[in-house]
Scaffold this active site. Structure first.
Site, PDB file in Angstrom:
ATOM      1  N   ASP A 193       0.659  -1.234   0.044  1.00  0.00           N
ATOM      2  CA  ASP A 193       0.141   0.042   0.117  1.00  0.00           C
ATOM      3  C   ASP A 193       0.839   1.113   0.174  1.00  0.00           C
ATOM      4  OD1 ASP A 193       0.970  -0.319   2.682  1.00  0.00           O
ATOM      5  OD2 ASP A 193      -1.138  -0.298   3.437  1.00  0.00           O
ATOM      6  N   ASP A 228      -2.923  -1.853  11.024  1.00  0.00           N
ATOM      7  CA  ASP A 228      -1.873  -2.704  11.498  1.00  0.00           C
ATOM      8  C   ASP A 228      -2.143  -3.395  12.828  1.00  0.00           C
ATOM      9  OD1 ASP A 228      -0.559  -2.574   9.166  1.00  0.00           O
ATOM     10  OD2 ASP A 228       1.085  -1.256   9.949  1.00  0.00           O
TER      11      ASP A 228
END
EC number: 2.7.8.-
Length: 207
Positions: free
Chosen positions: A68, A90
């Site tokens: 990303d 995350d």
């Protein structure tokens, strides 16, 4: 430790990032898919005792952590939203791994001790991330520490894989201790990293 290899890994991810961009896939979509996939694989595989299959599936989706950002740079986008989204999601991926391990020990692994240790590793892992985030919100830096996120992921997933292979006879049976040893290390390293980062912030505040 592994933070030093990020630049090289980004080059490996370049062709994949280019292909996704040509398919009009956005960095945010990759972030969401990676997180949802990693969470589902960790919470499905580990509690069921699928310890040698799970790490491969989780790792497949964790690759998006490199993709990303790589895609965003190629598009010339360095948005605060993208950084916030990536960092926030995350935490869910990390939590799912240790939650899955805790559920494994609470079920097939049948150990109250290692269930508790998996929870402790989760808590200290989250604490290291929080200390850094809070420091950065105060315009300070707290990246020091012996256990970065990349290190925690590597140690935990490799240990789960070794234990899983030992359980099915691919490795000597004594290798099943790999996961308990890793949990002890991650808990201790997490605690030390929290202290290191707090000390770094204290010194920065006093300078």
């Amino acid at each position: 430790m592994l933070e030093h290899f990020r630049a090289g890994w980004a080059k490996v991810m370049n062709p994949i990032a280019d292909a996704l961009l040509r398919a009009h896939v956005t960095p945010d979509v990759v972030t969401w898919i990676g997180t949802i996939g990693a969470v589902l694989m960790a919470l499905i595989c580990f509690p069921q005792g699928w310890l040698w299959q799970g790490p491969w599936l989780v790792t497949l989706f964790i690759f998006s952590d490199s993709l990303d950002g790589n895609m965003a740079r190629k598009l010339g986008r360095h948005s605060q939203w993208g950084s916030f989204l990536d960092s926030t999601l995350d935490r869910f991926g990390d939590a799912a791994i240790f939650t899955g391990v805790a559920l494994y020990f609470a079920g097939p692994g049948n150990s109250v001790l290692w269930t508790a240790m998996a929870c402790a590793a989760l808590v200290f892992g989250m604490a290291t991330s929080y200390v850094r985030a809070k420091a950065e919100s105060l315009a300070l830096e707290a990246k020091v520490g012996i256990a970065t996120r990349a290190d925690r992921l590597l140690v935990s997933l490799v240990a789960i894989e070794i234990t899983g292979l030992a359980r099915v006879g691919a490795f000597p049976h004594w290798c099943v201790v790999a996961l308990p040893i890793a949990l002890c290390y991650l808990t201790l390293a997490g605690a030390i990293t929290v202290v290191q980062r707090m000390v770094a912030v204290r010194r920065a505040c006093e300078s």
